[in-house]
Scaffold this motif. Structure first.
Motif, PDB file in Angstrom:
ATOM      1  N   TYR A  53       0.082  -1.881  -8.267  1.00 55.27           N
ATOM      2  CA  TYR A  53      -0.465  -2.252  -9.566  1.00 55.27           C
ATOM      3  C   TYR A  53       0.643  -2.364 -10.609  1.00 55.27           C
ATOM      4  CZ  TYR A  53      -3.358  -2.039 -13.786  1.00 55.27           C
ATOM      5  OH  TYR A  53      -3.932  -2.310 -14.995  1.00 55.27           O
TER       6      TYR A  53
ATOM      7  N   LEU B 256      -8.424  -1.536  -2.602  1.00 52.57           N
ATOM      8  CA  LEU B 256      -7.868  -1.420  -3.946  1.00 52.57           C
ATOM      9  C   LEU B 256      -6.350  -1.272  -3.895  1.00 52.57           C
ATOM     10  CD1 LEU B 256     -10.447   1.145  -5.366  1.00 52.57           C
ATOM     11  CD2 LEU B 256     -10.337  -1.292  -5.921  1.00 52.57           C
TER      12      LEU B 256
ATOM     13  N   ASP C  34      -2.138   9.717  -3.653  1.00 49.79           N
ATOM     14  CA  ASP C  34      -2.441   8.303  -3.868  1.00 49.79           C
ATOM     15  C   ASP C  34      -3.734   8.237  -4.683  1.00 49.79           C
ATOM     16  OD1 ASP C  34      -2.955   5.595  -3.699  1.00 49.79           O
ATOM     17  OD2 ASP C  34      -2.635   5.467  -1.541  1.00 49.79           O
TER      18      ASP C  34
ATOM     19  N   PRO D 228     -11.428   2.433  -0.711  1.00 48.17           N
ATOM     20  CA  PRO D 228     -10.064   2.608  -1.225  1.00 48.17           C
ATOM     21  C   PRO D 228      -9.067   1.635  -0.622  1.00 48.17           C
ATOM     22  CG  PRO D 228     -10.694   4.440   0.211  1.00 48.17           C
ATOM     23  CD  PRO D 228     -11.939   3.665  -0.064  1.00 48.17           C
TER      24      PRO D 228
ATOM     25  N   TRP E 137      -9.772  10.539   2.084  1.00 47.19           N
ATOM     26  CA  TRP E 137     -10.102  10.012   0.765  1.00 47.19           C
ATOM     27  C   TRP E 137     -11.265  10.773   0.149  1.00 47.19           C
ATOM     28  CZ3 TRP E 137      -6.983   7.059  -1.844  1.00 47.19           C
ATOM     29  CH2 TRP E 137      -6.126   6.161  -1.194  1.00 47.19           C
TER      30      TRP E 137
ATOM     31  N   ASP F  99      -2.744   0.344  -4.651  1.00 43.42           N
ATOM     32  CA  ASP F  99      -2.255   1.652  -5.057  1.00 43.42           C
ATOM     33  C   ASP F  99      -1.493   1.516  -6.368  1.00 43.42           C
ATOM     34  OD1 ASP F  99       0.203   0.587  -4.401  1.00 43.42           O
ATOM     35  OD2 ASP F  99       0.507   1.844  -2.632  1.00 43.42           O
ATOM     36  N   SER F 100      -1.084   2.647  -6.941  1.00 40.40           N
ATOM     37  CA  SER F 100      -0.433   2.619  -8.252  1.00 40.40           C
ATOM     38  C   SER F 100       0.878   1.842  -8.213  1.00 40.40           C
ATOM     39  CB  SER F 100      -0.187   4.047  -8.737  1.00 40.40           C
ATOM     40  OG  SER F 100      -1.404   4.739  -8.913  1.00 40.40           O
TER      41      SER F 100
ATOM     42  N   ARG G 152      -6.436   5.552  -6.693  1.00 36.60           N
ATOM     43  CA  ARG G 152      -6.839   4.154  -6.846  1.00 36.60           C
ATOM     44  C   ARG G 152      -8.087   4.083  -7.713  1.00 36.60           C
ATOM     45  NH1 ARG G 152      -5.150   1.581  -0.951  1.00 36.60           N
ATOM     46  NH2 ARG G 152      -3.326   2.932  -0.682  1.00 36.60           N
ATOM     47  N   HIS G 153      -7.955   3.425  -8.854  1.00 40.30           N
ATOM     48  CA  HIS G 153      -8.956   3.465  -9.919  1.00 40.30           C
ATOM     49  C   HIS G 153     -10.026   2.378  -9.795  1.00 40.30           C
ATOM     50  CE1 HIS G 153      -5.868   5.947 -11.804  1.00 40.30           C
ATOM     51  NE2 HIS G 153      -6.683   6.215 -12.805  1.00 40.30           N
TER      52      HIS G 153
ATOM     53  N   THR H 186       0.848  -1.180   0.000  1.00 34.67           N
ATOM     54  CA  THR H 186       0.000   0.000   0.000  1.00 34.67           C
ATOM     55  C   THR H 186       0.880   1.225   0.000  1.00 34.67           C
ATOM     56  OG1 THR H 186      -0.103   0.221   2.406  1.00 34.67           O
ATOM     57  CG2 THR H 186      -1.696  -1.275   1.372  1.00 34.67           C
TER      58      THR H 186
END
Length: 309
Positions: free
Chosen positions: A153, A147, A177, A144, A268, A149-150, A179-180, A2
């Motif tokens: 991913y 999911l 941060d 969030p 968030w 984080d970038s 998160r999609h 994370t």
């Protein structure tokens, strides 16, 4: 992994890049009433991130209003690409100061040429009715914390034309941060080519004070800064264009933003986005920022150039 879990040999990502971007120095005006200089921040592309210019112009306009009015809208055009790590001069024209509303024009110059121009309006606020539409999403949006984080991913994927510098920037170089939902567009468009997406957004750490701005003004500048990263993504998603697609070139053309109410920008926020149109090498996207309890803080609209080789 994370955003809070970092390796021993890597510095944790912070929101300091945003703070540096909106730190302004007073300058002698050459064209209008007030002037400030600011510096565009590092990024792994040929030209500076457009959110630098939007947030800097917002900060310059807010520093010119001393009677307590709040920034409630701004409308701007990106005229030329800006150089990275170079000074930008923001000239502020005091167009009007009324009892209820004030208006400013901000022109950003680099190398003697205008690179960005906007109008910003401020309101004193007054009693009236209140309404806010909810997110109204067709997507199932996990919390969030559920999911990746970038950084996590991208660590699990390879391919495309994204360089290691780009991966590092997307992972921790943007101060926020992100998160999609349904998933990022960094390397591929995963799932359906839908015109909708949502992005959970939060600073990597608590936002620092910014000289010359109140905390509320800093928070509005933060929304202006971060909104530009992903506002064209729903258009890219529906067209099936990931960021790493060879030959893809995008550029912000014009930008509008409305600030509705104050909210906890350090927590968030759900950035709900929609593609409105795509034609003739341009795409229009809209976005709305909500708190976790669905308080609607701000609305964004942007048209951008989308060019494929």
């Amino acid at each position: 992994m994370t955003a809070d879990a970092v390796t021993a040999d890597a510095a944790p990502p912070t929101s300091a890049v945003f703070t540096a971007a909106v730190t302004l120095s007073p300058a002698e005006p050459q064209h209008f009433d007030l002037a400030f200089t600011a510096t565009t921040q590092p990024c792994p592309w040929p030209k500076a991130y457009g959110g630098d210019l939007v947030a800097q112009a917002a900060a310059a306009a807010m520093r010119s209003v001393a009677d307590g009015k709040s920034l409630h809208s701004m409308h701007g055009y990106f005229l030329r690409p800006a150089d990275i790590g170079a000074a930008v001069r923001h000239e502020v024209e005091l167009l009007r100061d009324g009892r209820g509303y004030s208006t400013r024009q901000v022109r950003a110059y680099q190398n003697g040429r205008p690179v960005y121009v906007c109008l910003a309006n401020f309101a004193a606020g007054e009693p009236g009715g209140s309404f806010e539409a909810g997110p109204d999403l067709d997507l199932e949006v996990p919390a969030p914390e559920a999911l990746p984080d970038s950084a996590a991913y991208l660590a699990e994927r390879s391919g495309g034309t994204m360089t290691e510098a780009s991966k590092a920037y997307w992972s921790g170089g943007r101060s926020f941060d992100m998160r999609h939902v349904p998933g990022p567009l960094y390397l591929a468009v995963e799932g359906k080519q839908t015109p909708h997406q949502a992005v959970w957004v939060r600073p990597f750490d608590r936002l620092r004070p910014v000289e010359g701005l109140t905390d509320d003004q800093r928070d509005r500048a933060a929304l202006a800064y971060v909104c530009d990263y992903t506002i064209l993504e729903p258009v890219l998603r529906v067209l099936g264009l990931p960021w790493a697609m060879p030959g893809l070139v995008t550029a912000s053309l014009d930008h509008a933003m409305w600030f509705h109410r104050r909210g906890p920008v350090d927590d968030w926020l759900l950035y709900v986005q929609e593609a409105v149109a795509a034609e003739s090498g341009r795409g229009l996207g809209t976005g709305r920022f909500f708190t976790r309890d669905h308080r609607h803080l701000a609305t964004v609209a942007q048209e951008g150039m989308i060019r494929t080789a």
